[in-house]
Design an enzyme around this catalytic site. Structure first.
Site, PDB file in Angstrom:
ATOM      1  N   ASN A   1       6.778  -4.934   9.039  1.00 31.41           N
ATOM      2  CA  ASN A   1       7.396  -6.229   9.335  1.00 31.41           C
ATOM      3  C   ASN A   1       6.970  -7.344   8.378  1.00 31.41           C
ATOM      4  OD1 ASN A   1       4.834  -6.134  10.430  1.00 31.41           O
ATOM      5  ND2 ASN A   1       5.368  -7.371  12.204  1.00 31.41           N
TER       6      ASN A   1
ATOM      7  N   GLU B   1      -5.145  -3.753  14.065  1.00 34.04           N
ATOM      8  CA  GLU B   1      -4.205  -4.811  14.455  1.00 34.04           C
ATOM      9  C   GLU B   1      -2.980  -4.121  15.024  1.00 34.04           C
ATOM     10  OE1 GLU B   1      -4.540  -7.894  14.609  1.00 34.04           O
ATOM     11  OE2 GLU B   1      -6.251  -8.349  13.338  1.00 34.04           O
TER      12      GLU B   1
ATOM     13  N   CYS C   1       4.378  -8.722  15.917  1.00 32.69           N
ATOM     14  CA  CYS C   1       3.473  -8.112  16.892  1.00 32.69           C
ATOM     15  C   CYS C   1       3.052  -9.070  18.000  1.00 32.69           C
ATOM     16  CB  CYS C   1       2.240  -7.606  16.172  1.00 32.69           C
ATOM     17  SG  CYS C   1       1.488  -8.894  15.166  1.00 32.69           S
TER      18      CYS C   1
ATOM     19  N   GLU D   1      -8.692 -10.513  11.836  1.00 29.97           N
ATOM     20  CA  GLU D   1      -8.300 -10.850  10.470  1.00 29.97           C
ATOM     21  C   GLU D   1      -8.335 -12.365  10.338  1.00 29.97           C
ATOM     22  OE1 GLU D   1      -4.581  -8.503   9.869  1.00 29.97           O
ATOM     23  OE2 GLU D   1      -5.918  -7.164   8.765  1.00 29.97           O
TER      24      GLU D   1
HETATM   25  P1  NAD Z   1       3.453   2.496  12.947  1.00 27.53           P
HETATM   26  O1  NAD Z   1       2.312   2.599  13.866  1.00 27.53           O
HETATM   27  O2  NAD Z   1       4.591   3.423  13.118  1.00 27.53           O
HETATM   28  O3  NAD Z   1       2.971   2.666  11.421  1.00 27.53           O
HETATM   29  C1  NAD Z   1       2.005   1.833  10.860  1.00 27.53           C
HETATM   30  C2  NAD Z   1       1.455   2.486   9.608  1.00 27.53           C
HETATM   31  O4  NAD Z   1       0.644   3.596   9.967  1.00 27.53           O
HETATM   32  C3  NAD Z   1       2.500   3.026   8.637  1.00 27.53           C
HETATM   33  O5  NAD Z   1       2.095   2.733   7.318  1.00 27.53           O
HETATM   34  C4  NAD Z   1       2.467   4.523   8.900  1.00 27.53           C
HETATM   35  O6  NAD Z   1       2.863   5.303   7.790  1.00 27.53           O
HETATM   36  C5  NAD Z   1       1.000   4.724   9.198  1.00 27.53           C
HETATM   37  N1  NAD Z   1       0.665   5.920   9.978  1.00 27.53           N
HETATM   38  C6  NAD Z   1       1.424   6.569  10.889  1.00 27.53           C
HETATM   39  N2  NAD Z   1       0.738   7.612  11.406  1.00 27.53           N
HETATM   40  C7  NAD Z   1      -0.480   7.625  10.828  1.00 27.53           C
HETATM   41  C8  NAD Z   1      -1.643   8.446  10.952  1.00 27.53           C
HETATM   42  N3  NAD Z   1      -1.685   9.464  11.806  1.00 27.53           N
HETATM   43  N4  NAD Z   1      -2.722   8.153  10.201  1.00 27.53           N
HETATM   44  C9  NAD Z   1      -2.716   7.098   9.348  1.00 27.53           C
HETATM   45  N5  NAD Z   1      -1.643   6.298   9.179  1.00 27.53           N
HETATM   46  C10 NAD Z   1      -0.540   6.548   9.917  1.00 27.53           C
HETATM   47  O7  NAD Z   1       3.904   0.973  13.039  1.00 27.53           O
HETATM   48  P2  NAD Z   1       5.217   0.292  12.451  1.00 27.53           P
HETATM   49  O8  NAD Z   1       6.381   0.825  13.222  1.00 27.53           O
HETATM   50  O9  NAD Z   1       5.216   0.392  10.978  1.00 27.53           O
HETATM   51  O10 NAD Z   1       4.965  -1.226  12.820  1.00 27.53           O
HETATM   52  C11 NAD Z   1       5.258  -1.779  14.056  1.00 27.53           C
HETATM   53  C12 NAD Z   1       4.029  -1.853  14.918  1.00 27.53           C
HETATM   54  O11 NAD Z   1       2.994  -2.570  14.234  1.00 27.53           O
HETATM   55  C13 NAD Z   1       4.256  -2.611  16.204  1.00 27.53           C
HETATM   56  O12 NAD Z   1       3.618  -1.954  17.261  1.00 27.53           O
HETATM   57  C14 NAD Z   1       3.605  -3.951  15.947  1.00 27.53           C
HETATM   58  O13 NAD Z   1       3.212  -4.646  17.082  1.00 27.53           O
HETATM   59  C15 NAD Z   1       2.457  -3.575  15.084  1.00 27.53           C
HETATM   60  N6  NAD Z   1       1.981  -4.725  14.299  1.00 27.53           N
HETATM   61  C16 NAD Z   1       0.777  -5.311  14.612  1.00 27.53           C
HETATM   62  C17 NAD Z   1       0.346  -6.433  13.926  1.00 27.53           C
HETATM   63  C18 NAD Z   1      -0.963  -7.097  14.267  1.00 27.53           C
HETATM   64  O14 NAD Z   1      -1.485  -7.818  13.416  1.00 27.53           O
HETATM   65  N7  NAD Z   1      -1.534  -6.908  15.430  1.00 27.53           N
HETATM   66  C19 NAD Z   1       1.117  -6.959  12.905  1.00 27.53           C
HETATM   67  C20 NAD Z   1       2.339  -6.336  12.594  1.00 27.53           C
HETATM   68  C21 NAD Z   1       2.759  -5.220  13.300  1.00 27.53           C
END
Ligand code: NAD
Length: 486
Positions: A152, A249, A283, A460
């Site tokens: 995002n 996060e 998020c 962060e």
């Molecule tokens: P996701 O969890 O599907 O993927 C996040 C990242 O993790 C990607 O780069 C993915 O390739 C990687 N990944 C997936 N499986 C993995 C594994 N087993 N080991 C290591 N890396 C792995 O998330 P998304 O769909 O890309 O993003 C949306 C989510 O992120 C939402 O839940 C949102 O709330 C969260 N988010 C949190 C924050 C925050 O600061 N708290 C900010 C932005 C987004």
């Protein structure tokens, strides 16, 4: 449209390709067109990235703190100079409107680099008097940090992780989301231009398996993930195998609580920002909007009136306020939740459909509002990550507090009231890492950001991030003789 980078990865100061890696097809979400084709990292690429990061970290640790800070601040300046170009690329990569990316992505990354660049030279240990003896502490880097990003805010996430990591003397390997791989490569170019040693900030592309390989490699000292709770559980467990440091996060289902004495126009503005900015893909969004029952009708009428004027369209156009969702699967997921909301008995007040007259291959959806939502409904419990706002009503402060906290998430919360005592009482009791009083979703770099409960571990931004990218070494200095029992 072509946004093909020189190569998929950026390692040791240069672009690097390995076409044997699985394809990553990068799609412009407003048209469904392919704008670039990259390759997921092979074990050979991962190995090169780790070896070069280790080398660079040793070199970087020999820079004085002032020199390190200068490199970060130069990088911030270059980002600002190239803001237009970087914003256009971010818009192609994510589908977010150019009016957002110009002010919220590269610029927010530059602020993080500027902030931590300034802080770098102030990071010191302490001296501890012990009578005749003394102790002192050294604040040391962790080593090689792996950053794993969500789709995002690709540039902001890369900078929010890299800035404190590098300020503390670490190297970083960043793995962007496979959905938005492009902007981190530009950041890597900028670090080299700003004077960082080759290998200090490497970008490795890939799917989850590449993230997992980086998180479990013995050469990795820390893993910082921005992603969903299910991914967070896996990455946290993988890091625990090697007792590695983590920052998590993760997701949320945050409450935005609007009391009867709130300024309604401001509360409506906050609810719009908290649900429809970035097409709801944030998020910390306040997706459970608790409105005092006495003002529900007024609140809904006003938000409906204002949202009807929102301009949905091609994110490259200056006037566009709402762009598409990032991907086909996210589009299907969000439309699925609209169906779930309907079938659970919530009232669809507006939106919920694919807007007419736009590119049918794009992943567009109207901003959507449900009223009559109850705590047990899935749309009130699960993170949707799209522009779907749920209005729930409440009667008393105690009741809304209990309901707001009844979730496994704890990322953020907002309170709207003119009663100053009530505002502080509420935020003190809300189980959330980041709270806002009479606003929502402002995340300046000067303020720590992060979650409690399942929304995350660590913080962060701000000085708080330093604790998560450095470690303390204690040194006892004896001044006298050593006593022993025999
Ligand atoms: P996701 O969890 O599907 O993927 C996040 C990242 O993790 C990607 O780069 C993915 O390739 C990687 N990944 C997936 N499986 C993995 C594994 N087993 N080991 C290591 N890396 C792995 O998330 P998304 O769909 O890309 O993003 C949306 C989510 O992120 C939402 O839940 C949102 O709330 C969260 N988010 C949190 C924050 C925050 O600061 N708290 C900010 C932005 C987004």
């Amino acid at each position: 449209m072509n946004a093909q980078p020189t190569a998929s990865h950026f390692i040791d100061g240069a672009y690097l390709e390995d076409e044997t890696g699985r394809e990553i097809v990068c799609i412009f979400p407003a048209t469904g067109e392919t704008i670039a084709t990259l390759h997921s990292a092979t074990p050979a690429i991962i190995d090169k990235a780790l070896a070069s990061a280790r080398r660079a970290q040793r070199q970087w640790a020999r820079f004085t703190p002032v020199e390190r800070g200068r490199v970060l601040r130069r990088a911030a300046d270059i980002i600002r100079e190239r803001n237009e170009e970087l914003s256009q690329l971010e818009t192609l990569d994510t589908g977010k409107p150019i009016q957002e990316t110009r002010v919220a992505d590269a610029t927010s990354g530059a602020e993080a680099l500027e902030y931590f660049g300034g802080l770098a030279a102030t990071l010191t240990g302490e001296t501890i008097p012990l009578g005749a003896d003394l102790a002192y502490t050294l604040r040391e880097p962790l080593g090689v940090c792996v950053g794993i990003g969500a789709w995002n805010y690709p540039t902001q996430i890369a900078c929010w992780k890299a800035a404190p990591a590098l300020a503390c003397g670490n190297a970083m390997i960043f793995k962007p989301s496979e959905l938005t791989p492009l902007c981190a490569l530009k950041l890597a170019e900028i670090f080299v231009e700003a004077g960082a040693p080759a290998g200090l900030f490497n970008v490795v592309q890939g799917y989850g398996d590449v993230g997992a390989a980086l998180a479990t490699d013995p050469r990795t000292d820390k893993v910082s993930l921005t992603g969903s709770v299910p991914t967070g559980k896996k990455v946290y467990a993988a890091a625990a195998e090697g007792i590695r440091h983590v920052t998590m996060e993760l997701g949320g289902k945050s409450p935005l609580i609007i009391f009867e004495d709130a300024d309604i126009e401001n509360a409506v503005s906050a609810a719009i920002n908290a649900n429809f900015y970035s097409t709801g893909q944030i998020c910390s969004n306040g997706t459970r909007v608790f409105v005092h029952e006495s003002i529900e009708d007024k609140f809904i009428a006003r938000i409906a009136e204002r949202t009807a004027k929102a301009i949905i369209g091609d994110p490259r156009e200056d006037a566009t306020q709402i762009g598409p969702l990032v991907s086909k699967s996210q589009h299907e997921k969000v439309l699925g939740y609209v169906e779930i909301g309907r079938s659970e008995g919530a009232t669809l007040v507006f939106g919920g459909d694919i807007p007419k007259g736009l590119n049918a291959q794009g992943f567009f959806i109207e901003p959507t509002l449900f009223s009559g939502v109850t705590d047990a409904m899935r749309i009130a419990r699960e993170e949707i990550f799209g522009p779907v706002l749920s209005v729930l009503t409440f009667k008393t402060e105690d009741e809304v507090l209990e309901r707001a906290n009844a979730t496994e998430f704890g990322l953020a919360a907002g309170v709207f009231t003119k009663d100053i005592a009530r505002a502080h009482r509420m935020v003190a009791a809300l189980e959330a890492g980041t709270c806002w009083i009479n606003t929502y979703n402002l995340t300046p770099v000067e303020m720590p950001f992060g979650g409690v409960k399942q929304s995350g571990v660590g913080r962060e931004n701000a000085r708080a991030a330093i604790e998560h990218y450095s470690q303390v070494k204690s040194v006892y200095v004896a001044m006298g003789d050593v006593e022993a029992p025999f």
